[in-house]
Write a protein that holds these residues in place. Structure first.
Motif, PDB file in Angstrom:
ATOM      1  N   GLU A   1      25.331  43.703  52.255  1.00 44.31           N
ATOM      2  CA  GLU A   1      24.250  43.951  51.314  1.00 44.31           C
ATOM      3  C   GLU A   1      22.899  43.689  51.977  1.00 44.31           C
ATOM      4  O   GLU A   1      22.802  42.982  52.975  1.00 44.31           O
ATOM      5  CB  GLU A   1      24.380  43.041  50.076  1.00 44.31           C
ATOM      6  CG  GLU A   1      25.690  43.204  49.326  1.00 44.31           C
ATOM      7  CD  GLU A   1      25.753  44.492  48.548  1.00 44.31           C
ATOM      8  OE1 GLU A   1      24.695  45.138  48.388  1.00 44.31           O
ATOM      9  OE2 GLU A   1      26.855  44.865  48.103  1.00 44.31           O
TER      10      GLU A   1
ATOM     11  N   PHE B   1      33.535  32.922  38.273  1.00 45.10           N
ATOM     12  CA  PHE B   1      33.833  34.302  38.651  1.00 45.10           C
ATOM     13  C   PHE B   1      33.617  35.266  37.486  1.00 45.10           C
ATOM     14  O   PHE B   1      33.227  36.413  37.676  1.00 45.10           O
ATOM     15  CB  PHE B   1      35.275  34.423  39.152  1.00 45.10           C
ATOM     16  CG  PHE B   1      35.465  34.015  40.584  1.00 45.10           C
ATOM     17  CD1 PHE B   1      34.707  34.580  41.593  1.00 45.10           C
ATOM     18  CD2 PHE B   1      36.409  33.063  40.926  1.00 45.10           C
ATOM     19  CE1 PHE B   1      34.882  34.205  42.926  1.00 45.10           C
ATOM     20  CE2 PHE B   1      36.597  32.678  42.241  1.00 45.10           C
ATOM     21  CZ  PHE B   1      35.829  33.253  43.246  1.00 45.10           C
ATOM     22  N   GLU B   2      33.881  34.745  36.262  1.00 45.70           N
ATOM     23  CA  GLU B   2      33.759  35.604  35.086  1.00 45.70           C
ATOM     24  C   GLU B   2      32.317  35.827  34.667  1.00 45.70           C
ATOM     25  O   GLU B   2      32.024  36.705  33.855  1.00 45.70           O
ATOM     26  CB  GLU B   2      34.552  34.997  33.913  1.00 45.70           C
ATOM     27  CG  GLU B   2      34.032  33.660  33.389  1.00 45.70           C
ATOM     28  CD  GLU B   2      34.570  32.443  34.129  1.00 45.70           C
ATOM     29  OE1 GLU B   2      34.708  31.392  33.492  1.00 45.70           O
ATOM     30  OE2 GLU B   2      34.843  32.565  35.341  1.00 45.70           O
TER      31      GLU B   2
ATOM     32  N   TYR C   1      29.453  35.599  37.168  1.00 48.10           N
ATOM     33  CA  TYR C   1      28.577  36.048  38.247  1.00 48.10           C
ATOM     34  C   TYR C   1      29.235  37.164  39.044  1.00 48.10           C
ATOM     35  O   TYR C   1      30.171  36.931  39.816  1.00 48.10           O
ATOM     36  CB  TYR C   1      28.236  34.869  39.161  1.00 48.10           C
ATOM     37  CG  TYR C   1      27.682  33.674  38.425  1.00 48.10           C
ATOM     38  CD1 TYR C   1      26.424  33.717  37.842  1.00 48.10           C
ATOM     39  CD2 TYR C   1      28.438  32.504  38.302  1.00 48.10           C
ATOM     40  CE1 TYR C   1      25.918  32.626  37.152  1.00 48.10           C
ATOM     41  CE2 TYR C   1      27.934  31.403  37.611  1.00 48.10           C
ATOM     42  CZ  TYR C   1      26.672  31.480  37.049  1.00 48.10           C
ATOM     43  OH  TYR C   1      26.180  30.394  36.358  1.00 48.10           O
ATOM     44  N   GLU C   2      28.739  38.367  38.876  1.00 54.59           N
ATOM     45  CA  GLU C   2      29.317  39.528  39.543  1.00 54.59           C
ATOM     46  C   GLU C   2      29.137  39.470  41.052  1.00 54.59           C
ATOM     47  O   GLU C   2      29.941  40.030  41.801  1.00 54.59           O
ATOM     48  CB  GLU C   2      28.693  40.815  38.995  1.00 54.59           C
ATOM     49  CG  GLU C   2      29.035  41.090  37.530  1.00 54.59           C
ATOM     50  CD  GLU C   2      28.443  42.403  37.046  1.00 54.59           C
ATOM     51  OE1 GLU C   2      27.752  43.070  37.857  1.00 54.59           O
ATOM     52  OE2 GLU C   2      28.663  42.750  35.864  1.00 54.59           O
ATOM     53  N   ASP C   3      28.062  38.824  41.510  1.00 54.17           N
ATOM     54  CA  ASP C   3      27.787  38.787  42.950  1.00 54.17           C
ATOM     55  C   ASP C   3      28.360  37.547  43.633  1.00 54.17           C
ATOM     56  O   ASP C   3      28.083  37.300  44.802  1.00 54.17           O
ATOM     57  CB  ASP C   3      26.277  38.854  43.196  1.00 54.17           C
ATOM     58  CG  ASP C   3      25.520  37.691  42.557  1.00 54.17           C
ATOM     59  OD1 ASP C   3      26.117  36.981  41.715  1.00 54.17           O
ATOM     60  OD2 ASP C   3      24.335  37.507  42.892  1.00 54.17           O
ATOM     61  N   LYS C   4      29.163  36.763  42.919  1.00 57.52           N
ATOM     62  CA  LYS C   4      29.751  35.572  43.533  1.00 57.52           C
ATOM     63  C   LYS C   4      30.765  35.997  44.592  1.00 57.52           C
ATOM     64  O   LYS C   4      31.614  36.858  44.331  1.00 57.52           O
ATOM     65  CB  LYS C   4      30.454  34.717  42.465  1.00 57.52           C
ATOM     66  CG  LYS C   4      30.920  33.352  42.971  1.00 57.52           C
ATOM     67  CD  LYS C   4      31.573  32.568  41.835  1.00 57.52           C
ATOM     68  CE  LYS C   4      32.031  31.198  42.316  1.00 57.52           C
ATOM     69  NZ  LYS C   4      30.909  30.262  42.474  1.00 57.52           N
TER      70      LYS C   4
ATOM     71  N   GLY D   1      33.942  36.500  46.786  1.00 58.32           N
ATOM     72  CA  GLY D   1      35.348  36.393  46.423  1.00 58.32           C
ATOM     73  C   GLY D   1      36.075  35.313  47.209  1.00 58.32           C
ATOM     74  O   GLY D   1      35.560  34.779  48.196  1.00 58.32           O
TER      75      GLY D   1
END
Length: 281
Positions: free
Chosen positions: A74, A120-121, A123-126, A128
């Protein structure tokens, strides 16, 4: 004498009065402080703070929540990324930067590094789990290469963190580690203690309903306890919710003494000696 083994005085929360607060610490009995890196930028800021104050040391590392920006996938507007082509940093490039900072005479560990599965539920940018594990292991390998201790962040990731640390202990021969803000079970604590690692206790130790903590402390010998604030976060009772700083460690010290059934001076002395031992001071 109190050794605060985990602080973030570079945080924006201290922008208005950072120098005043830090200069006041020795007068209040806080004679040693370790400021913790959590990104390339904060590691560099921590290094500069250690150069300014003779009673402060620092660590360099990339927090699991931060490693996503260093995958090269990114582009970011973050100023710390501007010196890199395309505002991207790959894992090898980041490790190179950490290695440079780790060569500083006041760098005492690699950290904080680890796994953080919380949110995780939300923050979409956390990053993996696989990305976090890759960065965790790479930084552990750097610590082994440089023969430095590690400061471990682990949130909602008990089993995976323990598994990786067993690998680091057995395969990489990492014998000095701090499990920062320990919040897991007595059984998990015993496994870390058996590996010779240290457990960090801070403001959350003073919160109500800490039955698990009582069990953990029952099996944690004095020579494995560290005092830490994680300031400006996790202010202890009766200051919960306020900005935290090292002077508040007396509340944590007293609570640990109460739970362990020893005098507060025993906790303070042991934690100070432990901090010096793990950081090689």
């Amino acid at each position: 004498m109190i050794f605060d083994t985990h602080t973030h005085y570079n945080d924006n929360a201290f922008d208005a009065d950072r120098d005043k607060i830090i200069k006041a610490l020795p007068v209040s009995g806080i004679t040693r402080v370790c400021n913790i890196g959590a990104s390339l930028k904060s590691s560099e800021e921590s290094m500069k703070l250690s150069e300014k104050y003779d009673f402060m040391w620092f660590t360099t590392g990339i927090h699991p929540d931060e490693c996503g920006k260093y995958t090269g996938h990114e582009e970011y507007e973050d100023p710390e990324m501007q010196k890199y082509p395309g505002n991207k940093v790959t894992l090898p490039e980041a490790i190179m930067e950490l290695r440079k900072m780790a060569s500083h005479e006041k760098c005492v560990a690699i950290g904080e590094i680890g796994l953080d599965y919380h949110g995780f539920e939300f923050y979409e940018d956390k990053p993996g789990k696989e990305v976090q594990a890759e960065w965790f292991k790479a930084q552990l390998q750097l610590a082994a290469e440089l023969n430095l201790p590690v400061v471990i962040h682990s949130r909602s990731a008990c089993d995976d963190t323990l598994s990786i640390m067993k690998w680091a202990h057995d395969e990489l021969q990492i014998k000095k580690a701090i499990i920062h803000c320990f919040s897991y079970s007595k059984e998990t604590a015993m496994q870390y203690i058996e590996m010779g690692y240290y457990l960090g206790f801070g403001g959350s130790s003073t919160y109500e309903g800490q039955k698990k903590l009582t069990k953990v402390l029952s099996v944690t010998p004095l020579d494995r306890i560290l005092l830490e604030t994680d300031c400006p976060y996790l202010a202890p009772v009766p200051l919960r919710g306020e900005r935290n700083d090292s002077r508040n460690l007396t509340f944590v010290r007293d609570k640990l003494a109460e739970i362990k059934g020893v005098d507060a001076t025993e906790i303070e002395k042991a934690a100070y000696e432990n901090g010096c031992r793990v950081y090689g001071l």
